[in-house]
Structures are given as C-alpha cells and as structure tokens.
Design a protein around this motif. Structure first.
Motif, mmCIF file in Angstrom:
data_model
loop_
_atom_site.group_PDB
_atom_site.id
_atom_site.type_symbol
_atom_site.label_atom_id
_atom_site.label_comp_id
_atom_site.label_asym_id
_atom_site.label_seq_id
_atom_site.Cartn_x
_atom_site.Cartn_y
_atom_site.Cartn_z
ATOM 1 N N LEU A 168 -66.572 14.271 -28.031
ATOM 2 C CA LEU A 168 -66.279 12.993 -28.660
ATOM 3 C C LEU A 168 -67.447 12.033 -28.481
ATOM 4 O O LEU A 168 -68.042 11.954 -27.406
ATOM 5 C CB LEU A 168 -65.014 12.397 -28.042
ATOM 6 C CG LEU A 168 -63.744 13.230 -28.233
ATOM 7 C CD1 LEU A 168 -62.604 12.629 -27.430
ATOM 8 C CD2 LEU A 168 -63.381 13.310 -29.705
ATOM 9 N N TRP A 195 -53.334 8.197 -26.654
ATOM 10 C CA TRP A 195 -54.493 8.514 -25.818
ATOM 11 C C TRP A 195 -54.329 7.956 -24.414
ATOM 12 O O TRP A 195 -53.914 6.828 -24.208
ATOM 13 C CB TRP A 195 -55.757 7.962 -26.454
ATOM 14 C CG TRP A 195 -57.030 8.521 -25.870
ATOM 15 C CD1 TRP A 195 -57.879 7.924 -24.987
ATOM 16 C CD2 TRP A 195 -57.588 9.812 -26.156
ATOM 17 N NE1 TRP A 195 -58.932 8.761 -24.698
ATOM 18 C CE2 TRP A 195 -58.787 9.920 -25.406
ATOM 19 C CE3 TRP A 195 -57.194 10.877 -26.956
ATOM 20 C CZ2 TRP A 195 -59.586 11.059 -25.446
ATOM 21 C CZ3 TRP A 195 -57.995 11.994 -27.001
ATOM 22 C CH2 TRP A 195 -59.176 12.085 -26.253
ATOM 23 N N ASP A 196 -54.661 8.797 -23.442
ATOM 24 C CA ASP A 196 -54.699 8.402 -22.037
ATOM 25 C C ASP A 196 -56.153 8.467 -21.573
ATOM 26 O O ASP A 196 -56.877 9.396 -21.957
ATOM 27 C CB ASP A 196 -53.837 9.359 -21.199
ATOM 28 C CG ASP A 196 -53.775 8.960 -19.747
ATOM 29 O OD1 ASP A 196 -54.718 9.308 -18.994
ATOM 30 O OD2 ASP A 196 -52.807 8.313 -19.332
ATOM 31 N N PRO A 197 -56.618 7.514 -20.751
ATOM 32 C CA PRO A 197 -58.011 7.577 -20.296
ATOM 33 C C PRO A 197 -58.378 8.892 -19.624
ATOM 34 O O PRO A 197 -59.545 9.309 -19.658
ATOM 35 C CB PRO A 197 -58.107 6.402 -19.313
ATOM 36 C CG PRO A 197 -57.078 5.437 -19.786
ATOM 37 C CD PRO A 197 -55.947 6.276 -20.302
ATOM 38 N N ASP A 256 -51.906 15.466 -33.437
ATOM 39 C CA ASP A 256 -53.215 16.117 -33.587
ATOM 40 C C ASP A 256 -53.174 17.339 -34.499
ATOM 41 O O ASP A 256 -54.088 17.554 -35.306
ATOM 42 C CB ASP A 256 -53.727 16.519 -32.202
ATOM 43 C CG ASP A 256 -55.135 17.074 -32.248
ATOM 44 O OD1 ASP A 256 -56.042 16.351 -32.713
ATOM 45 O OD2 ASP A 256 -55.331 18.230 -31.830
ATOM 46 N N PHE A 312 -57.848 11.708 -20.674
ATOM 47 C CA PHE A 312 -58.254 12.702 -21.673
ATOM 48 C C PHE A 312 -59.764 12.740 -21.876
ATOM 49 O O PHE A 312 -60.281 13.689 -22.471
ATOM 50 C CB PHE A 312 -57.567 12.435 -23.018
ATOM 51 C CG PHE A 312 -56.064 12.530 -22.993
ATOM 52 C CD1 PHE A 312 -55.408 13.153 -21.934
ATOM 53 C CD2 PHE A 312 -55.301 11.990 -24.020
ATOM 54 C CE1 PHE A 312 -54.011 13.238 -21.904
ATOM 55 C CE2 PHE A 312 -53.919 12.077 -24.011
ATOM 56 C CZ PHE A 312 -53.267 12.694 -22.954
ATOM 57 N N TRP A 313 -60.485 11.731 -21.392
ATOM 58 C CA TRP A 313 -61.938 11.788 -21.486
ATOM 59 C C TRP A 313 -62.511 12.912 -20.629
ATOM 60 O O TRP A 313 -63.681 13.275 -20.779
ATOM 61 C CB TRP A 313 -62.558 10.451 -21.086
ATOM 62 C CG TRP A 313 -62.280 9.354 -22.059
ATOM 63 C CD1 TRP A 313 -61.517 8.245 -21.847
ATOM 64 C CD2 TRP A 313 -62.750 9.256 -23.412
ATOM 65 N NE1 TRP A 313 -61.473 7.458 -22.973
ATOM 66 C CE2 TRP A 313 -62.229 8.049 -23.955
ATOM 67 C CE3 TRP A 313 -63.554 10.059 -24.222
ATOM 68 C CZ2 TRP A 313 -62.490 7.641 -25.263
ATOM 69 C CZ3 TRP A 313 -63.813 9.652 -25.530
ATOM 70 C CH2 TRP A 313 -63.288 8.462 -26.032
ATOM 71 N N THR A 364 -66.937 5.309 -27.455
ATOM 72 C CA THR A 364 -66.060 4.912 -26.349
ATOM 73 C C THR A 364 -64.614 4.696 -26.782
ATOM 74 O O THR A 364 -63.779 4.306 -25.962
ATOM 75 C CB THR A 364 -66.577 3.608 -25.710
ATOM 76 O OG1 THR A 364 -66.594 2.567 -26.706
ATOM 77 C CG2 THR A 364 -67.975 3.800 -25.138
ATOM 78 N N GLU A 365 -64.323 4.938 -28.039
ATOM 79 C CA GLU A 365 -62.974 4.728 -28.541
ATOM 80 C C GLU A 365 -62.258 6.061 -28.746
ATOM 81 O O GLU A 365 -62.884 7.064 -29.099
ATOM 82 C CB GLU A 365 -63.003 3.964 -29.869
ATOM 83 C CG GLU A 365 -63.577 2.560 -29.766
ATOM 84 C CD GLU A 365 -62.748 1.660 -28.874
ATOM 85 O OE1 GLU A 365 -61.504 1.784 -28.895
ATOM 86 O OE2 GLU A 365 -63.341 0.823 -28.152
ATOM 87 N N ALA A 366 -60.960 6.045 -28.528
ATOM 88 C CA ALA A 366 -60.149 7.242 -28.765
ATOM 89 C C ALA A 366 -60.187 7.609 -30.241
ATOM 90 O O ALA A 366 -60.368 6.739 -31.102
ATOM 91 C CB ALA A 366 -58.710 6.988 -28.333
ATOM 92 N N LEU A 397 -55.298 9.697 -32.757
ATOM 93 C CA LEU A 397 -54.628 9.855 -31.468
ATOM 94 C C LEU A 397 -54.573 8.554 -30.671
ATOM 95 O O LEU A 397 -54.159 8.558 -29.516
ATOM 96 C CB LEU A 397 -55.352 10.929 -30.633
ATOM 97 C CG LEU A 397 -55.346 12.339 -31.199
ATOM 98 C CD1 LEU A 397 -56.136 13.276 -30.290
ATOM 99 C CD2 LEU A 397 -53.921 12.849 -31.379
ATOM 100 N N ARG A 398 -54.959 7.457 -31.285
ATOM 101 C CA ARG A 398 -55.090 6.200 -30.555
ATOM 102 C C ARG A 398 -53.780 5.790 -29.879
ATOM 103 O O ARG A 398 -53.787 5.269 -28.758
ATOM 104 C CB ARG A 398 -55.568 5.102 -31.508
ATOM 105 C CG ARG A 398 -56.028 3.833 -30.814
ATOM 106 C CD ARG A 398 -56.774 2.949 -31.801
ATOM 107 N NE ARG A 398 -58.008 3.581 -32.235
ATOM 108 C CZ ARG A 398 -58.522 3.475 -33.455
ATOM 109 N NH1 ARG A 398 -57.892 2.764 -34.378
ATOM 110 N NH2 ARG A 398 -59.668 4.071 -33.758
#
Length: 265
Positions: free
Chosen positions: A169, A182-184, A250, A186-187, A172-174, A178-179
């Motif tokens: 990805l 999205w959970d942080p 997704d 997942f990065w 910095t945005e989901a 999936l916004r």
C-alpha cells in the motif's frame, strides 16, 4: 446449543475443505472453540509442504512460535511426529497443557510462556520454526529475523503464514473501499514480495518461498462466518463478525495470506 448452532455433523460438513484434507479430519467444534483468528490448521497445512515437515525425522524439534491455544502444536505432533515447543505470550502454559493432554500429545509438546523478543533458547536448538498468524505482530522490523533464526540448526527452516496484501500500500490512508473497516494494525500486513525482500536482505536465511494463497480470502471468509455463528466466546464471535465485514467489503481485491519459508545456511 443455541438455536442457530449447527450439529457436529453439519459443522464438520461445512468445514471440510479439499485443499486441507488433514485438517478436515479434526473435530470442527474443537477448532472453533480454540480459534484465535483465521483457521490455523488450514494455514499450517498449506505451509507444511514448503517447509518440508514431512521430511523431518521423529527426533526433530520444532518451535511453534505464537501458538495460541496450541492447535497447531497438536497438529505438528500428530501429523508429523515431531517434538514441539508450544510458545505463546497470551495463553498460559497450564491452559495449553490441558489441551495437549486431552489431545494425547503431552509427551511430545512442551507448552511455554514466551515473549518473541526474549527467547530463552540456545543457538541451534531447533530443526524448524513455525509461526502461523502471529509473525506480523512482532516480526516486521528489519532486525528481528536474525535473532530468531539463530535458534535454527544449520540447514533448518523457518516458515510463517501471515495475513497479507497482494501489493504494498502506498501513502498513509486506508484503501478507500476498506476505510470503514480499517484497523491501524492492518499496516503490518505486507505483500509476498515485501516479505521476500525483507528476509533476503537480512542474509539470515535463503528465501525458498514467498507466495500468495490463491483464493485464501474465501477460506478466511468462510471460517469467519462459521466462528461468528458458532464461537462460544462473545469476544471471538465479535472479532469474527468484524472479519466478515472486512472481507465482504474487500472480496479478494487486496487481502489474503502470504507464505514465507527460509533456510538457515
């Protein structure tokens, strides 16, 4: 049993999967009750050929790192006849010891409380290291892999399966689709290519596999739907419902699983 709960036969039938014949022989209710995320036995069965588990002798020692409730440790001992250290930070060894005894593998599996950055083992202690749906929590830094693979004997292999993205990805945005889900955390999901590069440049291992589970998102969705309906834990059922919403949004565009295997020289 609740009104919506399936009988054991119905549940087993729903979870029989042609890609995972060994896993399909295990009690489906046991798997649901002890799950802590995606179906760990399915993922381990996918990992096993690339890791060469069938070629390990009965005397081999395997570290099952981040084993959760030790389902994967039971599978390793039963299916491959190896000796296993079932290491986890979140689940108490006493609790896992009960499950291991009930599964008839207490003589081959040692449960331990272990933090992944403070591993109490000597160099060269293990013939293989397995990590299913846990490595993304602690293994994404550039410096971690060598601290783990020092525990392998020369020629030993490490194999992990992690939630993954098809392509890395940007920004910095989901992802827009999936916004809302999205959970942080997942990065920490990375592509197979990212994992290959990350492991290769450490020079700790020779990467033998870094690939994508075709239609893995469908397996993840099916399992999440079942756990949302059947889990006896309200917390785990809620987590499964969140996964269903994520994967429905997704539909295989981005999310799935990566398998990564490396051999120590």
């Amino acid at each position: 049993m609740t009104e919506t709960a399936k009988t054991p036969d119905e549940l087993t039938t729903r979870l029989v999967h042609p890609r995972y014949p060994r896993s399909s022989r295990y009690d489906a209710r046991w798997a649901v009750e002890n799950q802590m995320g995606p179906h760990a036995l399915w993922l381990l069965e996918w990992l096993a050929p690339a890791l060469g588990l069938d070629r390990l002798p009965p005397s081999a020692r395997v570290l099952d790192l981040g084993c959760g409730r030790a389902m994967t440790s039971v599978f390793l001992a039963r299916e491959y006849g190896v000796r296993v250290v079932a290491a986890d930070l979140w689940v108490k060894p006493d609790d896992n010891a009960v499950r291991l005894a009930e599964a008839g593998v207490a003589d081959r599996v040692l449960p331990m409380s272990v933090e992944a950055h403070d591993l109490p083992f000597a160099e060269g202690s293990f013939d293989a290291i397995v990590c299913v749906d846990a490595y993304q929590y602690f293994g994404t830094t550039d410096l971690y892999l060598p601290t783990l693979t020092r525990l392998l004997k020369p020629g030993g292999r490490i194999g992990v399966v992690v939630p993954s993205v098809r392509e890395e990805l940007e920004g910095t945005e989901a992802p827009a689709h999936l916004r809302d889900h999205w959970d942080p955390g997942f990065w920490a999901f990375h592509s197979p290519a990212w994992w290959r590069r990350n492991w290769t440049r450490t020079r700790a291992v020779t990467v033998e596999a870094a690939d994508w589970l075709e239609d893995g998102w469908r397996d993840w969705l099916l399992w999440s739907e079942v756990c949302a309906e059947e889990s006896p834990s309200a917390f785990m059922a809620g987590m499964a419902r969140d996964s269903v919403e994520l994967l429905d949004a997704d539909r295989g565009r981005l999310l799935g699983f990566a398998r990564v295997v490396g051999r120590r020289g």
